[in-house]
Design a protein around this motif. Structure first.
Motif, mmCIF file in Angstrom:
data_model
loop_
_atom_site.group_PDB
_atom_site.id
_atom_site.type_symbol
_atom_site.label_atom_id
_atom_site.label_comp_id
_atom_site.label_asym_id
_atom_site.label_seq_id
_atom_site.Cartn_x
_atom_site.Cartn_y
_atom_site.Cartn_z
ATOM 1 N N ASN A 57 49.618 20.448 31.758
ATOM 2 C CA ASN A 57 48.952 20.906 32.990
ATOM 3 C C ASN A 57 48.776 22.417 32.984
ATOM 4 O O ASN A 57 47.739 22.933 33.413
ATOM 5 C CB ASN A 57 49.750 20.467 34.217
ATOM 6 N N GLU A 58 49.817 23.130 32.510
ATOM 7 C CA GLU A 58 49.712 24.599 32.450
ATOM 8 C C GLU A 58 48.606 25.019 31.480
ATOM 9 O O GLU A 58 47.842 25.958 31.757
ATOM 10 C CB GLU A 58 51.046 25.202 32.008
ATOM 11 N N ALA A 59 48.525 24.336 30.340
ATOM 12 C CA ALA A 59 47.484 24.657 29.364
ATOM 13 C C ALA A 59 46.099 24.404 29.964
ATOM 14 O O ALA A 59 45.180 25.217 29.806
ATOM 15 C CB ALA A 59 47.672 23.819 28.103
ATOM 16 N N GLU A 60 45.954 23.269 30.667
ATOM 17 C CA GLU A 60 44.655 22.943 31.288
ATOM 18 C C GLU A 60 44.273 23.997 32.324
ATOM 19 O O GLU A 60 43.126 24.467 32.354
ATOM 20 C CB GLU A 60 44.733 21.561 31.937
ATOM 21 N N LEU A 89 39.801 23.235 25.877
ATOM 22 C CA LEU A 89 39.886 22.232 26.936
ATOM 23 C C LEU A 89 39.783 20.827 26.343
ATOM 24 O O LEU A 89 40.472 19.898 26.778
ATOM 25 C CB LEU A 89 38.783 22.470 27.970
ATOM 26 N N GLY A 90 38.931 20.684 25.320
ATOM 27 C CA GLY A 90 38.826 19.404 24.627
ATOM 28 C C GLY A 90 40.151 18.994 24.016
ATOM 29 O O GLY A 90 40.542 17.814 24.060
ATOM 30 N N ARG A 91 40.914 19.956 23.463
ATOM 31 C CA ARG A 91 42.227 19.640 22.893
ATOM 32 C C ARG A 91 43.209 19.196 23.977
ATOM 33 O O ARG A 91 44.036 18.304 23.764
ATOM 34 C CB ARG A 91 42.801 20.872 22.171
ATOM 35 N N VAL A 92 43.115 19.849 25.139
ATOM 36 C CA VAL A 92 43.976 19.448 26.257
ATOM 37 C C VAL A 92 43.685 17.996 26.644
ATOM 38 O O VAL A 92 44.600 17.187 26.839
ATOM 39 C CB VAL A 92 43.772 20.387 27.462
ATOM 40 N N TYR A 93 42.404 17.659 26.725
ATOM 41 C CA TYR A 93 42.035 16.275 27.077
ATOM 42 C C TYR A 93 42.479 15.292 25.991
ATOM 43 O O TYR A 93 42.861 14.154 26.297
ATOM 44 C CB TYR A 93 40.531 16.176 27.303
ATOM 45 N N LEU A 94 42.448 15.721 24.723
ATOM 46 C CA LEU A 94 42.959 14.854 23.655
ATOM 47 C C LEU A 94 44.445 14.573 23.869
ATOM 48 O O LEU A 94 44.910 13.445 23.669
ATOM 49 C CB LEU A 94 42.758 15.514 22.280
ATOM 50 N N GLN A 101 45.895 14.421 26.612
ATOM 51 C CA GLN A 101 45.982 13.502 27.757
ATOM 52 C C GLN A 101 45.372 12.137 27.437
ATOM 53 O O GLN A 101 45.344 11.256 28.297
ATOM 54 C CB GLN A 101 45.259 14.118 28.964
ATOM 55 N N LYS A 102 44.871 12.018 26.169
ATOM 56 C CA LYS A 102 44.198 10.791 25.716
ATOM 57 C C LYS A 102 42.958 10.461 26.559
ATOM 58 O O LYS A 102 42.557 9.303 26.685
ATOM 59 C CB LYS A 102 45.160 9.590 25.704
ATOM 60 N N ASP A 103 42.367 11.491 27.161
ATOM 61 C CA ASP A 103 41.109 11.327 27.906
ATOM 62 C C ASP A 103 39.966 11.629 26.924
ATOM 63 O O ASP A 103 39.403 12.723 26.911
ATOM 64 C CB ASP A 103 41.086 12.280 29.099
ATOM 65 N N TYR A 104 39.651 10.658 26.082
ATOM 66 C CA TYR A 104 38.724 10.881 24.978
ATOM 67 C C TYR A 104 37.282 11.155 25.427
ATOM 68 O O TYR A 104 36.610 12.009 24.831
ATOM 69 C CB TYR A 104 38.791 9.704 24.002
ATOM 70 N N PRO A 105 36.771 10.476 26.469
ATOM 71 C CA PRO A 105 35.409 10.827 26.933
ATOM 72 C C PRO A 105 35.317 12.280 27.393
ATOM 73 O O PRO A 105 34.346 12.980 27.095
ATOM 74 C CB PRO A 105 35.168 9.849 28.080
ATOM 75 N N ALA A 106 36.335 12.730 28.140
ATOM 76 C CA ALA A 106 36.319 14.122 28.618
ATOM 77 C C ALA A 106 36.432 15.095 27.443
ATOM 78 O O ALA A 106 35.767 16.144 27.424
ATOM 79 C CB ALA A 106 37.463 14.350 29.604
ATOM 80 N N SER A 107 37.275 14.769 26.466
ATOM 81 C CA SER A 107 37.415 15.657 25.302
ATOM 82 C C SER A 107 36.101 15.719 24.535
ATOM 83 O O SER A 107 35.681 16.801 24.080
ATOM 84 C CB SER A 107 38.557 15.194 24.402
ATOM 85 N N GLN A 108 35.441 14.563 24.384
ATOM 86 C CA GLN A 108 34.150 14.539 23.684
ATOM 87 C C GLN A 108 33.152 15.461 24.371
ATOM 88 O O GLN A 108 32.464 16.259 23.723
ATOM 89 C CB GLN A 108 33.600 13.113 23.637
ATOM 90 N N SER A 109 33.084 15.375 25.693
ATOM 91 C CA SER A 109 32.142 16.218 26.455
ATOM 92 C C SER A 109 32.460 17.702 26.256
ATOM 93 O O SER A 109 31.552 18.527 26.073
ATOM 94 C CB SER A 109 32.223 15.847 27.940
ATOM 95 N N ALA A 110 33.755 18.047 26.281
ATOM 96 C CA ALA A 110 34.149 19.454 26.119
ATOM 97 C C ALA A 110 33.784 19.971 24.732
ATOM 98 O O ALA A 110 33.274 21.091 24.579
ATOM 99 C CB ALA A 110 35.648 19.611 26.370
ATOM 100 N N PHE A 111 34.031 19.138 23.712
ATOM 101 C CA PHE A 111 33.695 19.557 22.346
ATOM 102 C C PHE A 111 32.189 19.734 22.171
ATOM 103 O O PHE A 111 31.731 20.660 21.493
ATOM 104 C CB PHE A 111 34.232 18.552 21.329
ATOM 105 N N GLU A 112 31.415 18.865 22.790
ATOM 106 C CA GLU A 112 29.949 18.974 22.696
ATOM 107 C C GLU A 112 29.460 20.259 23.363
ATOM 108 O O GLU A 112 28.546 20.927 22.864
ATOM 109 C CB GLU A 112 29.290 17.743 23.315
#
Length: 811
Positions: free
Chosen positions: A576-579, A599-604, A606-617
């Motif tokens: 949470n602190e990193a996010e 941010l994509g790494r933070v979502y990874l 959290q195993k929130d893969y759709p959100a991580s994908q969006s951040a990486f894009e």
């Protein structure tokens, strides 16, 4: 012939007189040239002195004295090889020339110092022995010879007998108080002892006894200035100006000193007086203009130079100086106009060529690379050996990866500038990028030899040695750089890298502390301190150091430091602190060069893969050249079961970064997972085409061929790859070697290799499986059953079902 009478006697006397003049003429001319040369040498008119001594040697090539004085001229002109050769020749012609012996001994001492700086103990020892030999030869003939005694003092200093050396030089000065060499030597000795009062006494006495020696006087002025004895320093410099009114550098020194003391009016008056004294000297106007730019305005400097050009319209340096002022004051159009005027006026002559080089530099700054290159080609078409143009073109060729062309250009510069350490460094860089580390190393070594005081050259050389794991040699270079400047940041950083590589934890901690003290406003020390603490498991303390580093960084450094902090927070479970941290950065700057990827790494995490994908894009849209983000995007897509999308990420990344090894290996791994073994093998072959020693690609390709190919050519390729792996100690590589032998049908060799693998990694199920299969083929049924059972008990692995079936068949 018989001569009679008074007239005959007169004729005989005339003939004798003529013969006497004829016999003594050469000696008289020789003596005349020699005396005139010595006078010119005393007047520091070295060009004329050189001519006079040359005249002597044309008459008498075996004149030891003429060789000695010619060597002195060469020494004053810093033509060191000529000076050394001259003193040597003087001794060869006359072994009793003790002054030449003393000079040669001093040269040997200097050679020893140079060899020491280069960590060349062999040549250092030889030079010291040569110096001692000259000292001994002098003392055999004259134990009181002044030059021999000073040489002895120099040798004693090298043996850490400083007090004894001081005693010798003090004794020399008591008999020769006006000797400038002895004065300078003694001053150096006292300063080495940090005895400034004695150093001052010696300098002041030396100047009093040798008022004509401007070098001693100037050194006294510098001593006063260093001790903040301002009025004393000013008085000495004024005395120098009165003594040598034609030497403009003394006036410049006085003006600079006034400027340092914020006495700008007096500084300007000194420079204007220089113009009144030498109104035909363009240097005086250029110095005044430079001063006015720094203290008043570019407009006033421009006005002064415009007036000077009217007075001295043929002095090209005034035009160039004006162009530089325009460039400094961001008046580029005016600068271009004056440069073109120079080119029109002097065309192919040196001023025109120099102006074209400046023009090319302006084009580079403006991003007009094609114009810059065209200008350089124009210069080189007319002047193929112009060093400035060759150097700039070489840098372009290096940037464009035209390595052979760059190497040719840099070598062209070195023909005229054989001691240019910067060019040796560039030549080394070209060789390194071409893949020839041996030549790169040779040229970096030559850079250090050419300029032992060049810390940058030493650090570059050390960096190469570090990459080749030659840490001891690298450390010697860094030590030499730090002796010159203990606060040299790149040297301190390199030192910490060496200590980290050699696992010297105590030394590394001390080096990093030194770095923080030397550069409290530089983030490197805090970053490295954080790395040390992180490795020791002290995460909280590491994070505190990282925060200090982050506060001092910007640009790329800030992005890297932010990445380090987020990575540590994720490992600490502070997701949470990193996010929150990353989102704050994005709120301030949505186009941040790295934050969306973080941010994509933070979502990874959290195993929130759709959100991580969006951040990486989003990150890729901002910075498509970041290979790691393409890899992370592929992972985010594959984690959602979108293997086709993951493969597309790798292929899109390779369009932006062709031949990128990391992306190609990632693609190959994905192809393996998808069952596209042919595609995977092709991808690994592509990696090896670009990076022949890549161990991962070598290992994976060998394993794939062994598992999926049976034809002779393919298995031969697998064996070729396995041979490259056989020298590597890691069990995973050794396992592949053993498995290749198994596929080749050499079961005894396979068992030999795989037994060692299992001993090294007894908890790896796949290794037991491979050994069990090999033992079965080798006829060791009991051994096979043991290792197959261990493999099955250790967990899942690729081939578990085959292992179970084989175990059943062996029961």
């Amino acid at each position: 012939m018989v001569i009679k009478g008074h007239k005959s006697k007169v004729l005989v006397l005339a003939l004798i007189a003529a013969m006497t003049v004829g016999c003594g003429g050469k000696e008289e001319r020789e003596a005349k040239y020699l005396e005139r040369g010595k006078e010119y040498l005393a007047e520091e008119n070295y060009d004329k002195a050189k001519i006079e001594f040359k005249n002597v040697l044309q008459i008498n090539p075996k004149s030891s004295e003429a060789h000695y004085y010619s060597a002195q001229v060469a020494e004053k002109l810093q033509e060191w090889p000529k000076a050394y050769a001259g003193y040597s020749k003087a001794i060869e012609l006359d072994p009793e020339n003790l002054d030449a012996r003393a000079k040669l001994g001093v040269f040997n001492l200097l050679q020893a110092n140079s060899a020491k700086l280069q960590d060349d103990a062999v040549n250092e020892g030889l030079a010291i022995e040569s110096a001692k030999e000259q000292r001994d030869e002098i003392f055999k003939r004259n134990p009181d010879h002044k030059g021999g005694r000073l040489l002895e003092a120099g040798l004693l200093v090298r043996e850490d007998q400083l007090d004894k050396a001081i005693g010798i030089v003090e004794a020399v000065l008591s008999g020769s108080p006006d000797d400038p060499v002895a004065v300078s030597m003694l001053v150096d000795f006292y300063l080495a002892k940090e005895d400034k009062s004695s150093a001052r006494r010696v300098l002041e006495d030396g100047v009093e006894h040798n008022h004509a020696d401007v070098n001693l006087k100037f050194r006294l002025a510098k001593f006063y200035a260093n001790e903040n004895l301002n009025e004393e320093a000013i008085k000495v410099i004024k005395d120098l100006i009165e003594q040598k009114p034609e030497v403009i550098s003394y006036r410049v020194s006085l003006a600079s000193y006034y400027a340092q003391l914020d006495r700008k009016t007096e500084a300007e008056e000194v420079l204007r007086e220089a113009i009144r004294v030498e109104e035909d000297n363009p240097e005086t106007y250029l110095v005044l203009a430079d001063f006015l730019v720094k203290t008043k305005s570019a407009d006033l400097a421009e006005s002064e130079l415009r007036a000077a050009i009217k007075k001295l319209p043929e002095e090209d340096s005034l035009y160039t100086g004006l162009a530089k002022i325009y460039l400094q004051s961001q008046q580029k159009d005016k600068a271009l106009a004056i440069l073109k005027e120079i080119i029109d006026r002097w065309s192919k002559d040196a001023p025109g060529v120099k102006a074209r080089n400046i023009l090319a530099q302006i084009y580079v700054q403006d991003g007009q690379v094609d114009k810059a290159k065209a200008t350089l080609e124009q210069i080189l078409a007319e002047n193929p050996q112009d060093n400035d143009a060759l150097l700039m073109r070489g840098k372009f060729n290096l940037q464009d990866q035209n390595f052979d062309a760059a190497i040719a250009d840099f070598r062209g510069v070195l023909k005229d500038q054989p001691s240019n350490a910067e060019v040796f460094g560039l030549l080394a860089q070209a060789h390194m990028q071409k893949g020839d580390s041996r030549l790169a190393r040779d040229n970096l070594q030559r850079a250090v030899e050419a300029d032992p005081q060049n810390a940058d050259a030493r650090i570059k050389y050390a960096r190469l040695l570090i990459s080749q794991k030659e840490y001891e040699l690298a450390n010697k270079q860094i030590d030499s750089a730090l002796k010159q400047d203990p606060a040299n940041i790149p040297a301190l950083i390199a030192q910490s890298d060496i200590l980290a590589a050699t696992n010297d934890e105590k030394g590394l901690t001390l080096a990093v502390d030194n770095l923080k003290v030397a550069a409290p406003d530089n983030p490197e020390g805090y970053f490295r301190a954080g790395r040390i603490l992180r490795a020791k498991g002290e995460s909280e303390a590491a994070l505190a150091e990282y925060e200090k580093a982050l506060a001092l960084t910007q640009g790329v450094g800030e992005a890297l430091m932010l990445s380090e902090i987020v990575d540590l927070e994720l490992k600490m479970g502070r997701i949470n602190e990193a996010e929150s941290r990353v989102k704050q950065v994005l709120t301030a700057n949505p186009e941040h060069m790295a934050a969306n990827g973080l941010l994509g790494r933070v979502y990874l995490a959290q195993k929130d893969y759709p959100a991580s994908q969006s951040a990486f894009e989003k990150q890729i849209a901002i910075n498509p050249d970041a290979e790691q983000v393409w890899t992370e995007l592929a992972f985010a897509r594959s984690a959602q079961g979108d293997l086709a999308g993951a493969e597309k990420a790798y292929r899109d990344g390779l369009e932006k970064l062709p031949q990128n090894v990391r992306l190609t290996i990632g693609l190959a791994g994905l192809q393996e997972r998808s069952g596209d073994y042919e595609g995977a093998m092709a991808s690994y072959e592509q990696v090896l085409a670009n990076q022949a020693d890549n161990a991962i690609a070598t290992n994976n390709l060998a394993a794939l061929i062994a598992d999926h190919k049976t034809d002779e050519a393919s298995l031969a390729r697998a064996k070729e790859l396995a041979d490259k792996l056989d020298v590597l100690p890691q069990p995973v590589f050794a396992d592949t070697v053993g498995w290749v032998y198994y596929r080749l049908g050499d079961y005894s060799k396979a068992v030999e290799k795989l037994t060692k693998v299992v001993e090294a990694a007894p908890k790896a199920a796949i290794f037991h499986y491979h050994l069990g299969v090999a033992l079965a083929k080798a006829g060791d049924k009991a051994g096979a059953k043991e290792h197959l059972k261990q493999a099955i008990d250790l967990g899942d692995f690729d081939g578990k079902q085959d292992a179970q079936e084989m175990l059943s068949s062996l029961n």
